[in-house]
Design a protein around this motif. Structure first.
Motif, PDB file in Angstrom:
ATOM      1  N   ALA A 114       0.840  -1.200   0.000  1.00  9.56           N
ATOM      2  CA  ALA A 114       0.000   0.000   0.000  1.00  9.56           C
ATOM      3  C   ALA A 114       0.875   1.250   0.000  1.00  9.56           C
ATOM      4  CB  ALA A 114      -0.920   0.004   1.211  1.00  9.56           C
ATOM      5  N   GLU A 115       0.444   2.271  -0.733  1.00 10.94           N
ATOM      6  CA  GLU A 115       1.256   3.476  -0.874  1.00 10.94           C
ATOM      7  C   GLU A 115       1.209   4.384   0.340  1.00 10.94           C
ATOM      8  OE1 GLU A 115      -0.753   2.497  -4.862  1.00 10.94           O
ATOM      9  OE2 GLU A 115      -1.280   2.563  -2.746  1.00 10.94           O
ATOM     10  N   SER A 116       0.152   4.292   1.132  1.00  7.58           N
ATOM     11  CA  SER A 116      -0.019   5.176   2.282  1.00  7.58           C
ATOM     12  C   SER A 116      -0.855   4.460   3.338  1.00  7.58           C
ATOM     13  CB  SER A 116      -0.706   6.484   1.852  1.00  7.58           C
ATOM     14  OG  SER A 116      -1.958   6.210   1.257  1.00  7.58           O
ATOM     15  N   PRO A 117      -0.794   4.905   4.589  1.00  6.44           N
ATOM     16  CA  PRO A 117      -1.525   4.217   5.659  1.00  6.44           C
ATOM     17  C   PRO A 117      -3.018   4.087   5.400  1.00  6.44           C
ATOM     18  CG  PRO A 117       0.085   5.715   6.608  1.00  6.44           C
ATOM     19  CD  PRO A 117       0.078   5.983   5.131  1.00  6.44           C
ATOM     20  N   ASP A 118      -3.619   5.100   4.774  1.00  5.53           N
ATOM     21  CA  ASP A 118      -5.060   5.044   4.566  1.00  5.53           C
ATOM     22  C   ASP A 118      -5.484   4.014   3.527  1.00  5.53           C
ATOM     23  OD1 ASP A 118      -3.791   6.840   2.675  1.00  5.53           O
ATOM     24  OD2 ASP A 118      -5.794   7.392   2.008  1.00  5.53           O
TER      25      ASP A 118
END
Length: 273
Positions: free
Chosen positions: A83-87
């Motif tokens: 995933a590119e970001s936590p969200d």
């Protein structure tokens, strides 16, 4: 899952089970070296966004009044590697979706560890049961394929650990082994071998879970067509793990099953943190 290990394991398995000739075995070894160079190794620490998510989609927060508790257990897919970001982590997508559907805060706790096999589940379940969650998602199996695990032994451990969660009052949803045949960086015929092993394991997992009355989601069957058709859209740069869009697809098939097992309001209040 561990991308580089799968090619080594498939070479070993194909050679020992299929009785390959020296020339064929040499070809598979050459393919494995090529695939390892393409897949590579993770270079960054995994993202984590555990905490409380609200029905309006905001979070993570440190606390909220009596949240529904959600645990993620299993391997790199459950941990959201790629995933590119936590969200865009799978756990976060499920927590925010569950908070909206249940109209209550959801506390996310991730016990999943990249590289885990089914045989690593007992330690994760031990940690989860310190404070039993109301609901849990388990995704495991890819590394069982890469490590030459016996399917019968693997599904027995899965059954035992899911039953432990159930005995503690946790509602469980299991995403069965994904189809590793979607990973194009694994050359043929290794990719076909990986696909056969993963599909066989997924079927065996589902049979055991059906006996327990536990909801399962056939990730391989449901997600493979999209990943095969649009790999650039759904794979992360390592060409092995999903990216955020891939995890959104996975969340889309897991969330309905998760909502279907939600405890009643009274049961939730007893299990809430």
């Amino acid at each position: 899952m561990a991308g580089a290990r799968i090619v080594r394991a498939m070479v070993f398995t194909a050679g020992s089970v299929g009785g390959l000739s020296g020339a064929a075995y040499g070809l598979l070894n050459g393919q494995s070296r090529k695939a390892r160079s393409i897949i590579g190794r993770p270079k960054e620490l995994p993202l984590n966004a555990d905490g409380v998510y609200l029905p309006d989609g905001t979070g993570p927060f440190l606390d909220a009044e009596r949240p529904l508790t959600l645990a993620m257990l299993g391997d790199s897919l459950a941990a959201g590697i790629g995933a590119e970001s936590p969200d865009r982590l799978l756990g976060v997508l499920l927590a925010t979706g569950l908070a909206e559907e249940a109209d209550r805060p959801v506390r996310l706790t991730t016990h999943a560890i990249s590289g885990s096999k089914t045989f690593d589940l007992p330690a994760q379940v031990d940690r989860a049961l310190i404070n039993p969650p109301a609901v849990a998602v388990v995704i495991v199996g890819g590394n069982d394929v890469t490590s030459k695990s016996r399917i019968s032994s693997s599904v027995l451990v899965l059954r035992t650990e899911v039953a432990r969660l159930q005995a503690a009052g946790t509602r469980v949803v299991v995403g069965t082994c994904p189809d590793l045949g979607v990973v194009r960086s694994i050359p043929q015929p290794l990719r076909e071998l990986a696909s056969r092993f993963s599909r066989s394991l997924a079927r065996a997992q589902r049979r055991e879970l059906d006996r327990l009355g536990v909801g399962s989601v056939a990730l391989g069957e449901l997600l493979a067509p999209d990943f095969l058709l649009r790999p650039d859209q759904f794979f992360s740069p390592d060409r092995f793990h999903p990216n955020g869009s891939g995890y959104e697809l996975a969340a889309g098939v897991l969330l309905p099953a998760l909502c279907a097992v939600l405890p009643s309001p009274v049961q939730v209040s007893r299990l809430a943190a």
